[in-house]
Design an enzyme around this catalytic site. Structure first.
Site, PDB file in Angstrom:
ATOM      1  N   LYS A   1       5.752  -8.425  -4.742  1.00  0.00           N
ATOM      2  CA  LYS A   1       5.181  -7.090  -4.510  1.00  0.00           C
ATOM      3  C   LYS A   1       5.939  -6.431  -3.364  1.00  0.00           C
ATOM      4  O   LYS A   1       5.845  -6.878  -2.226  1.00  0.00           O
ATOM      5  CB  LYS A   1       3.689  -7.245  -4.170  1.00  0.00           C
ATOM      6  CG  LYS A   1       2.862  -6.011  -4.413  1.00  0.00           C
ATOM      7  CD  LYS A   1       1.373  -6.360  -4.234  1.00  0.00           C
ATOM      8  CE  LYS A   1       0.633  -5.230  -3.556  1.00  0.00           C
ATOM      9  NZ  LYS A   1      -0.712  -5.616  -3.127  1.00  0.00           N
TER      10      LYS A   1
ATOM     11  N   SER B   1      -4.499   2.790   2.079  1.00  0.00           N
ATOM     12  CA  SER B   1      -3.097   2.614   2.502  1.00  0.00           C
ATOM     13  C   SER B   1      -2.115   3.274   1.541  1.00  0.00           C
ATOM     14  O   SER B   1      -1.072   3.773   1.965  1.00  0.00           O
ATOM     15  CB  SER B   1      -2.762   1.124   2.628  1.00  0.00           C
ATOM     16  OG  SER B   1      -3.443   0.543   3.714  1.00  0.00           O
TER      17      SER B   1
ATOM     18  N   HIS C   1      -9.219  -0.317   8.227  1.00  0.00           N
ATOM     19  CA  HIS C   1      -9.073  -1.758   8.499  1.00  0.00           C
ATOM     20  C   HIS C   1      -9.562  -2.080   9.918  1.00  0.00           C
ATOM     21  O   HIS C   1     -10.271  -3.061  10.146  1.00  0.00           O
ATOM     22  CB  HIS C   1      -7.595  -2.181   8.394  1.00  0.00           C
ATOM     23  CG  HIS C   1      -6.990  -2.014   7.035  1.00  0.00           C
ATOM     24  ND1 HIS C   1      -5.825  -1.318   6.812  1.00  0.00           N
ATOM     25  CD2 HIS C   1      -7.381  -2.457   5.815  1.00  0.00           C
ATOM     26  CE1 HIS C   1      -5.526  -1.347   5.522  1.00  0.00           C
ATOM     27  NE2 HIS C   1      -6.445  -2.028   4.891  1.00  0.00           N
TER      28      HIS C   1
HETATM   29  P1  ADP Z   1      -5.123  -5.726  -0.418  1.00  0.00           P
HETATM   30  O1  ADP Z   1      -3.760  -5.537  -0.983  1.00  0.00           O
HETATM   31  O2  ADP Z   1      -5.485  -7.155  -0.177  1.00  0.00           O
HETATM   32  O3  ADP Z   1      -6.223  -4.956  -1.108  1.00  0.00           O
HETATM   33  P2  ADP Z   1      -5.389  -3.815   1.751  1.00  0.00           P
HETATM   34  O4  ADP Z   1      -4.536  -3.752   2.964  1.00  0.00           O
HETATM   35  O5  ADP Z   1      -5.348  -2.650   0.832  1.00  0.00           O
HETATM   36  O6  ADP Z   1      -4.968  -5.160   1.057  1.00  0.00           O
HETATM   37  O7  ADP Z   1      -6.917  -4.061   2.153  1.00  0.00           O
HETATM   38  C1  ADP Z   1      -7.341  -5.178   2.892  1.00  0.00           C
HETATM   39  C2  ADP Z   1      -8.859  -5.163   2.975  1.00  0.00           C
HETATM   40  O8  ADP Z   1      -9.291  -4.015   3.703  1.00  0.00           O
HETATM   41  C3  ADP Z   1      -9.571  -5.067   1.625  1.00  0.00           C
HETATM   42  O9  ADP Z   1     -10.779  -5.807   1.696  1.00  0.00           O
HETATM   43  C4  ADP Z   1      -9.880  -3.602   1.489  1.00  0.00           C
HETATM   44  O10 ADP Z   1     -10.994  -3.366   0.658  1.00  0.00           O
HETATM   45  C5  ADP Z   1     -10.193  -3.257   2.930  1.00  0.00           C
HETATM   46  N1  ADP Z   1      -9.984  -1.840   3.225  1.00  0.00           N
HETATM   47  C6  ADP Z   1      -8.927  -1.081   2.918  1.00  0.00           C
HETATM   48  N2  ADP Z   1      -9.095   0.187   3.351  1.00  0.00           N
HETATM   49  C7  ADP Z   1     -10.323   0.220   3.938  1.00  0.00           C
HETATM   50  C8  ADP Z   1     -11.114   1.243   4.562  1.00  0.00           C
HETATM   51  N3  ADP Z   1     -10.683   2.510   4.640  1.00  0.00           N
HETATM   52  N4  ADP Z   1     -12.328   0.910   5.046  1.00  0.00           N
HETATM   53  C9  ADP Z   1     -12.770  -0.368   4.945  1.00  0.00           C
HETATM   54  N5  ADP Z   1     -12.094  -1.371   4.356  1.00  0.00           N
HETATM   55  C10 ADP Z   1     -10.883  -1.089   3.862  1.00  0.00           C
END
Ligand code: ADP
Length: 159
Positions: free
Chosen positions: A42, A129, A18
């Protein structure tokens, strides 16, 4: 007019994946609001307050980043804030398919809002995550997957 983007997500927890997307997007946008989705249905591992605190630690020296939260639809939050750009990160083809459906639906709901995608760097494409959370829950050391300014030993999960 300032270009402001919302980077929405669960961030449960915020990872170096992120962080990488946000830091690169600072080269495109004037300001970024990292908006933690507070979904009553959730259950998250870290509380909303903890997730926001962790993210604030990472960007405490970056005045162009704000940390916020919202409930309900992401596009409604953007409209209420007058924001026209939605930032998302892409890791894999699976992410692409998922994000495509969301972005195309959002385009119907809010034609003025553009979704902008950045591809993650290869070193971050496995960082997820859900996996980071599983490592923490099982007592493993997940510190390499989160920004150095987040000391995971200081934070407790909800379960
Ligand atoms: P959500 O529940 O909205 O998917 P996340 O916290 O999992 O929330 O992800 C938020 C954003 O960050 C999404 O666009 C996801 O694709 C992106 N993301 C998650 N992990 C990574 C990573 N390792 N590298 C780049 N982008 C990521």
């Amino acid at each position: 007019m300032k270009r402001i983007a919302v980077f929405p997500g669960s961030f449960d927890p915020f990872t170096i994946g992120h962080e990488g997307i946000v830091r690169r997007a600072l080269g495109i946008f004037d300001e970024i609001i990292i908006a933690v989705g507070a979904n009553a249905l959730k259950k998250s591992y870290y509380s909303l307050a903890t997730r926001k605190e962790m993210i604030s630690l990472v960007f405490r020296d970056e005045p162009r980043i704000r940390v916020a939260h919202y409930e309900g639809l992401t596009v409604d939050y953007c409209k209420a804030q007058g924001i026209r750009y939605l930032l998302r990160g892409l890791r894999t083809a699976a992410d692409f398919e998922f994000e495509r459906a969301i972005a195309q639906s959002n385009k119907v709901l809010a034609p003025d809002i553009e979704s902008v995608f950045l591809l993650t760097i290869p070193e971050h494409s496995h960082i997820n995550s859900t996996i980071v959370r599983d490592i923490i829950r099982s007592g493993g050391d997940a510190s390499v997957f989160v920004p150095a300014s987040i000391d995971l030993t200081r934070f407790r999960g909800e379960e």
